[in-house]
Design a protein around this motif. Structure first.
Motif, PDB file in Angstrom:
ATOM      1  N   LEU A 168      51.795  19.277 -15.954  1.00  0.00           N
ATOM      2  CA  LEU A 168      51.924  19.564 -17.386  1.00  0.00           C
ATOM      3  C   LEU A 168      50.963  20.668 -17.810  1.00  0.00           C
ATOM      4  O   LEU A 168      51.340  21.589 -18.547  1.00  0.00           O
ATOM      5  CB  LEU A 168      51.653  18.291 -18.192  1.00  0.00           C
ATOM      6  CG  LEU A 168      51.744  18.422 -19.716  1.00  0.00           C
ATOM      7  CD1 LEU A 168      53.161  18.776 -20.135  1.00  0.00           C
ATOM      8  CD2 LEU A 168      51.303  17.135 -20.387  1.00  0.00           C
ATOM      9  N   ASN A 169      49.711  20.604 -17.362  1.00  0.00           N
ATOM     10  CA  ASN A 169      48.756  21.658 -17.680  1.00  0.00           C
ATOM     11  C   ASN A 169      49.206  23.008 -17.124  1.00  0.00           C
ATOM     12  O   ASN A 169      48.958  24.052 -17.725  1.00  0.00           O
ATOM     13  CB  ASN A 169      47.377  21.309 -17.117  1.00  0.00           C
ATOM     14  CG  ASN A 169      46.566  20.441 -18.059  1.00  0.00           C
ATOM     15  OD1 ASN A 169      46.689  20.548 -19.265  1.00  0.00           O
ATOM     16  ND2 ASN A 169      45.749  19.562 -17.512  1.00  0.00           N
ATOM     17  N   TRP A 170      49.864  22.981 -15.987  1.00  0.00           N
ATOM     18  CA  TRP A 170      50.365  24.212 -15.372  1.00  0.00           C
ATOM     19  C   TRP A 170      51.391  24.895 -16.278  1.00  0.00           C
ATOM     20  O   TRP A 170      51.544  26.112 -16.254  1.00  0.00           O
ATOM     21  CB  TRP A 170      50.990  23.878 -14.010  1.00  0.00           C
ATOM     22  CG  TRP A 170      51.284  25.067 -13.133  1.00  0.00           C
ATOM     23  CD1 TRP A 170      51.877  26.240 -13.477  1.00  0.00           C
ATOM     24  CD2 TRP A 170      50.985  25.182 -11.740  1.00  0.00           C
ATOM     25  NE1 TRP A 170      51.985  27.075 -12.406  1.00  0.00           N
ATOM     26  CE2 TRP A 170      51.445  26.448 -11.316  1.00  0.00           C
ATOM     27  CE3 TRP A 170      50.403  24.328 -10.812  1.00  0.00           C
ATOM     28  CZ2 TRP A 170      51.320  26.893  -9.999  1.00  0.00           C
ATOM     29  CZ3 TRP A 170      50.289  24.772  -9.506  1.00  0.00           C
ATOM     30  CH2 TRP A 170      50.735  26.038  -9.103  1.00  0.00           C
ATOM     31  N   GLN A 171      52.109  24.123 -17.073  1.00  0.00           N
ATOM     32  CA  GLN A 171      53.174  24.682 -17.908  1.00  0.00           C
ATOM     33  C   GLN A 171      52.645  25.475 -19.104  1.00  0.00           C
ATOM     34  O   GLN A 171      53.402  26.166 -19.772  1.00  0.00           O
ATOM     35  CB  GLN A 171      54.089  23.562 -18.424  1.00  0.00           C
ATOM     36  CG  GLN A 171      54.737  22.755 -17.331  1.00  0.00           C
ATOM     37  CD  GLN A 171      55.460  23.626 -16.314  1.00  0.00           C
ATOM     38  OE1 GLN A 171      56.358  24.391 -16.673  1.00  0.00           O
ATOM     39  NE2 GLN A 171      55.055  23.519 -15.051  1.00  0.00           N
ATOM     40  N   GLY A 172      51.352  25.356 -19.405  1.00  0.00           N
ATOM     41  CA  GLY A 172      50.794  26.123 -20.518  1.00  0.00           C
ATOM     42  C   GLY A 172      49.960  25.247 -21.422  1.00  0.00           C
ATOM     43  O   GLY A 172      50.256  24.070 -21.629  1.00  0.00           O
ATOM     44  N   PRO A 190      50.943  34.526 -14.081  1.00  0.00           N
ATOM     45  CA  PRO A 190      51.479  35.645 -14.867  1.00  0.00           C
ATOM     46  C   PRO A 190      52.423  35.231 -15.986  1.00  0.00           C
ATOM     47  O   PRO A 190      52.531  35.930 -16.995  1.00  0.00           O
ATOM     48  CB  PRO A 190      52.214  36.492 -13.813  1.00  0.00           C
ATOM     49  CG  PRO A 190      52.508  35.543 -12.688  1.00  0.00           C
ATOM     50  CD  PRO A 190      51.373  34.580 -12.674  1.00  0.00           C
ATOM     51  N   ARG A 191      53.051  34.076 -15.847  1.00  0.00           N
ATOM     52  CA  ARG A 191      54.001  33.634 -16.872  1.00  0.00           C
ATOM     53  C   ARG A 191      53.364  32.663 -17.857  1.00  0.00           C
ATOM     54  O   ARG A 191      53.452  32.838 -19.071  1.00  0.00           O
ATOM     55  CB  ARG A 191      55.218  32.975 -16.211  1.00  0.00           C
ATOM     56  CG  ARG A 191      56.215  32.407 -17.219  1.00  0.00           C
ATOM     57  CD  ARG A 191      57.344  31.693 -16.511  1.00  0.00           C
ATOM     58  NE  ARG A 191      58.220  31.015 -17.452  1.00  0.00           N
ATOM     59  CZ  ARG A 191      59.176  30.163 -17.094  1.00  0.00           C
ATOM     60  NH1 ARG A 191      59.394  29.897 -15.810  1.00  0.00           N
ATOM     61  NH2 ARG A 191      59.927  29.565 -18.000  1.00  0.00           N
ATOM     62  N   HIS A 192      52.711  31.630 -17.345  1.00  0.00           N
ATOM     63  CA  HIS A 192      52.177  30.574 -18.209  1.00  0.00           C
ATOM     64  C   HIS A 192      50.781  30.886 -18.744  1.00  0.00           C
ATOM     65  O   HIS A 192      50.289  30.177 -19.627  1.00  0.00           O
ATOM     66  CB  HIS A 192      52.155  29.245 -17.458  1.00  0.00           C
ATOM     67  CG  HIS A 192      53.513  28.784 -17.016  1.00  0.00           C
ATOM     68  ND1 HIS A 192      54.552  28.593 -17.895  1.00  0.00           N
ATOM     69  CD2 HIS A 192      54.001  28.487 -15.776  1.00  0.00           C
ATOM     70  CE1 HIS A 192      55.627  28.188 -17.229  1.00  0.00           C
ATOM     71  NE2 HIS A 192      55.317  28.117 -15.941  1.00  0.00           N
ATOM     72  N   GLN A 193      50.115  31.912 -18.183  1.00  0.00           N
ATOM     73  CA  GLN A 193      48.795  32.330 -18.663  1.00  0.00           C
ATOM     74  C   GLN A 193      47.767  31.198 -18.595  1.00  0.00           C
ATOM     75  O   GLN A 193      47.008  30.969 -19.535  1.00  0.00           O
ATOM     76  CB  GLN A 193      48.899  32.867 -20.100  1.00  0.00           C
ATOM     77  CG  GLN A 193      49.757  34.116 -20.235  1.00  0.00           C
ATOM     78  CD  GLN A 193      49.125  35.327 -19.560  1.00  0.00           C
ATOM     79  OE1 GLN A 193      48.063  35.754 -19.942  1.00  0.00           O
ATOM     80  NE2 GLN A 193      49.785  35.856 -18.553  1.00  0.00           N
ATOM     81  N   MET A 235      43.075  35.536 -20.897  1.00  0.00           N
ATOM     82  CA  MET A 235      44.223  34.677 -21.180  1.00  0.00           C
ATOM     83  C   MET A 235      44.672  34.864 -22.616  1.00  0.00           C
ATOM     84  O   MET A 235      43.945  35.435 -23.436  1.00  0.00           O
ATOM     85  CB  MET A 235      43.859  33.213 -20.899  1.00  0.00           C
ATOM     86  CG  MET A 235      43.632  32.943 -19.413  1.00  0.00           C
ATOM     87  SD  MET A 235      43.359  31.186 -19.044  1.00  0.00           S
ATOM     88  CE  MET A 235      41.691  31.015 -19.638  1.00  0.00           C
ATOM     89  N   ARG A 236      45.856  34.413 -22.936  1.00  0.00           N
ATOM     90  CA  ARG A 236      46.437  34.640 -24.250  1.00  0.00           C
ATOM     91  C   ARG A 236      45.865  33.660 -25.286  1.00  0.00           C
ATOM     92  O   ARG A 236      45.738  32.468 -25.031  1.00  0.00           O
ATOM     93  CB  ARG A 236      47.962  34.465 -24.161  1.00  0.00           C
ATOM     94  CG  ARG A 236      48.713  34.950 -25.381  1.00  0.00           C
ATOM     95  CD  ARG A 236      50.204  34.926 -25.115  1.00  0.00           C
ATOM     96  NE  ARG A 236      50.528  35.771 -23.959  1.00  0.00           N
ATOM     97  CZ  ARG A 236      51.728  35.780 -23.360  1.00  0.00           C
ATOM     98  NH1 ARG A 236      52.679  34.974 -23.782  1.00  0.00           N
ATOM     99  NH2 ARG A 236      51.942  36.577 -22.334  1.00  0.00           N
ATOM    100  N   ARG A 237      45.555  34.184 -26.488  1.00  0.00           N
ATOM    101  CA  ARG A 237      44.997  33.362 -27.570  1.00  0.00           C
ATOM    102  C   ARG A 237      46.151  32.764 -28.373  1.00  0.00           C
ATOM    103  O   ARG A 237      46.732  33.423 -29.229  1.00  0.00           O
ATOM    104  CB  ARG A 237      44.072  34.210 -28.442  1.00  0.00           C
ATOM    105  CG  ARG A 237      42.882  34.770 -27.674  1.00  0.00           C
ATOM    106  CD  ARG A 237      41.877  35.424 -28.614  1.00  0.00           C
ATOM    107  NE  ARG A 237      40.769  36.023 -27.874  1.00  0.00           N
ATOM    108  CZ  ARG A 237      39.701  35.356 -27.432  1.00  0.00           C
ATOM    109  NH1 ARG A 237      39.609  34.061 -27.667  1.00  0.00           N
ATOM    110  NH2 ARG A 237      38.751  35.966 -26.758  1.00  0.00           N
ATOM    111  N   ARG A 238      46.428  31.494 -28.128  1.00  0.00           N
ATOM    112  CA  ARG A 238      47.574  30.829 -28.740  1.00  0.00           C
ATOM    113  C   ARG A 238      47.178  29.680 -29.676  1.00  0.00           C
ATOM    114  O   ARG A 238      47.985  29.251 -30.501  1.00  0.00           O
ATOM    115  CB  ARG A 238      48.485  30.258 -27.652  1.00  0.00           C
ATOM    116  CG  ARG A 238      49.051  31.301 -26.699  1.00  0.00           C
ATOM    117  CD  ARG A 238      49.863  30.618 -25.615  1.00  0.00           C
ATOM    118  NE  ARG A 238      50.523  31.571 -24.738  1.00  0.00           N
ATOM    119  CZ  ARG A 238      51.275  31.231 -23.698  1.00  0.00           C
ATOM    120  NH1 ARG A 238      51.436  29.948 -23.401  1.00  0.00           N
ATOM    121  NH2 ARG A 238      51.848  32.149 -22.954  1.00  0.00           N
ATOM    122  N   LEU A 239      45.973  29.141 -29.542  1.00  0.00           N
ATOM    123  CA  LEU A 239      45.613  27.905 -30.231  1.00  0.00           C
ATOM    124  C   LEU A 239      44.930  28.187 -31.562  1.00  0.00           C
ATOM    125  O   LEU A 239      44.031  29.028 -31.647  1.00  0.00           O
ATOM    126  CB  LEU A 239      44.682  27.067 -29.355  1.00  0.00           C
ATOM    127  CG  LEU A 239      45.207  26.664 -27.985  1.00  0.00           C
ATOM    128  CD1 LEU A 239      44.176  25.834 -27.248  1.00  0.00           C
ATOM    129  CD2 LEU A 239      46.523  25.913 -28.093  1.00  0.00           C
TER     130      LEU A 239
END
Length: 405
Positions: free
Chosen positions: A127-131, A305-308, A1-5
């Motif tokens: 909400l969690n689904w959104q990212g 694939p979009r929200h990771q 998954m993408r490292r965003r935090l």
């Protein structure tokens, strides 16, 4: 998954998980066991939480993957211990999700707890689904509001006239066992820092960020709980606190700040939502890790694939919690949840013994002592569910469905 935090986001997720409904409700039941020794019980819970946090942070730096102690137990102790950690976390925290949903509903929609709780779970699952970034942003707002309300109550209680203790006749003097039982109940309110470790694949520079975020979040929560503990004792006395179902709101009323009571009730509902948001986040990530290894259906390992985010696991957790809210009275399950959380951290400390000695040994012993100091019904229920999970593991292995690594 993408490292965003970053560190701030990870701290916010931990604070949102720990500053949940527990701070508004746990002090009353704990005071019934510990009475005037409640600060001692809080100190014991804090020491065990510190050891667990230190062990978890060290392990997370070595294994920056989603799954928390499930991964640590698997990598440091073997597949069974990792599975058992994941089992206790997923089952116990799924019950906690439903409890948080019903706590929220009890404050905002008395008489309609089940439909309101179900709606809250569905909205937060979406909400969690959104990212994960949006989840962290919402947690930041909730944490700021809850901290402000708690600060207002602490100031009002400490500045108020105080309350003479009128202990009910049914409240016994504190005993060492009662203090340990109170510590076990209060530990439940500290346990949210695990949510930081379960985000191992979504934070930047996890070897540095996760230990720092765990330390900051736990320190901030300890200071907050200590202030609230002394404020509640000052406003209500040990006996009044032991008899209260809504101690923070009652402390505001006893201090002459009656205008704070509805604000406290709103904050309690909001805190329950924040805890529920973080719980769904953490349970779904642990389910993702277990599904990757074949211990849960592999479909749960899918990442949007979009929200990771692990959207299938999040949806599955949300639907199970909705079913629990609709059908089950979870007051008795809260004790099992505490039992499961303590066993989960016991495995984390056992895994950390491969890295150091003193802190993990203290944490391991503390977790086991507090777990078996809980009410006996909670211990028996928790032990039965843990044994069922172990049996399921044995049957899976015997059937040849071995996890792929």
């Amino acid at each position: 998954m993408r490292r965003r935090l970053g560190t701030g986001d990870a701290v916010t997720v931990g604070l949102g998980a720990m500053l949940g409904a527990g701070v508004f409700a746990a002090f009353g039941p704990a005071a019934r066991s510990a009475r005037e020794l409640l600060p001692v019980a809080l100190g014991i819970a804090a020491v065990v939480a510190y050891c667990n946090a230190t062990s978890s942070a060290r392990l997370a730096a070595r294994h920056p993957q989603s799954g928390g102690t499930y991964v640590y137990g698997r990598e440091r102790l073997g597949p069974f211990w990792g599975y058992l950690a994941g089992w206790t976390f997923v089952v116990g925290k799924t019950a906690s999700c439903a409890a948080m949903a019903m706590t929220f509903a009890a404050y905002v929609a008395p008489g309609w707890e089940r439909p309101a709780g179900m709606a809250a779970v569905l909205v937060l699952t979406w909400l969690n689904w959104q990212g994960v970034q949006r989840s962290a942003a919402v947690s930041r707002v909730i944490v700021a509001i809850v901290l402000a309300v708690l600060l207002a109550v602490v100031v009002a209680a400490l500045a108020g006239p105080g309350h003479p203790d009128a202990a009910p006749a049914s409240v016994a003097a504190p005993t060492p066992g009662g203090v340990l039982q109170a510590a076990g109940l209060l530990f439940f309110a500290f346990a949210g820092y695990a949510r930081i470790a379960t985000l191992g694949e979504e934070v930047r520079d996890p070897a540095r960020t996760i230990p720092r975020a765990v330390t900051i979040a736990l320190g901030a929560v300890l200071l907050t709980y200590a202030a609230v503990c002394f404020a509640l004792l000052a406003a209500l006395g040990p006996g009044g606190l032991a008899a209260s179902a809504t101690p923070v709101a009652d402390a505001a009323a006893a201090s002459g700040a009656s205008w704070l009571v509805p604000v406290v009730r709103a904050a309690a509902a909001l805190a329950a939502l924040g805890a529920l948001l973080a719980l769904i986040l953490g349970v779904s990530r642990t389910a993702l890790a277990m599904a990757r290894d074949g211990f849960l259906p592999r479909r749960l390992a899918a990442v949007h694939p979009r929200h990771q985010v692990p959207h299938v696991a999040e949806l599955a957790v949300g639907l199970i919690v909705v079913a629990l809210v609709a059908t089950v009275d979870l007051r008795g399950a809260i004790g099992f949840s505490s039992f499961g959380v303590l066993l989960y951290y016991a495995i984390a400390n056992a895994a950390a013994l491969t890295l150091s000695r003193v802190v993990p040994i203290t944490g391991l012993v503390g977790c086991l002592v507090l777990a078996f100091a809980l009410p006996w019904r909670s211990v028996l229920t928790g032990a039965a569910v843990v044994l069922a999970g172990a049996l399921a593991y044995a049957l899976t292995r015997r059937g040849g469905d071995r996890p792929e690594r």
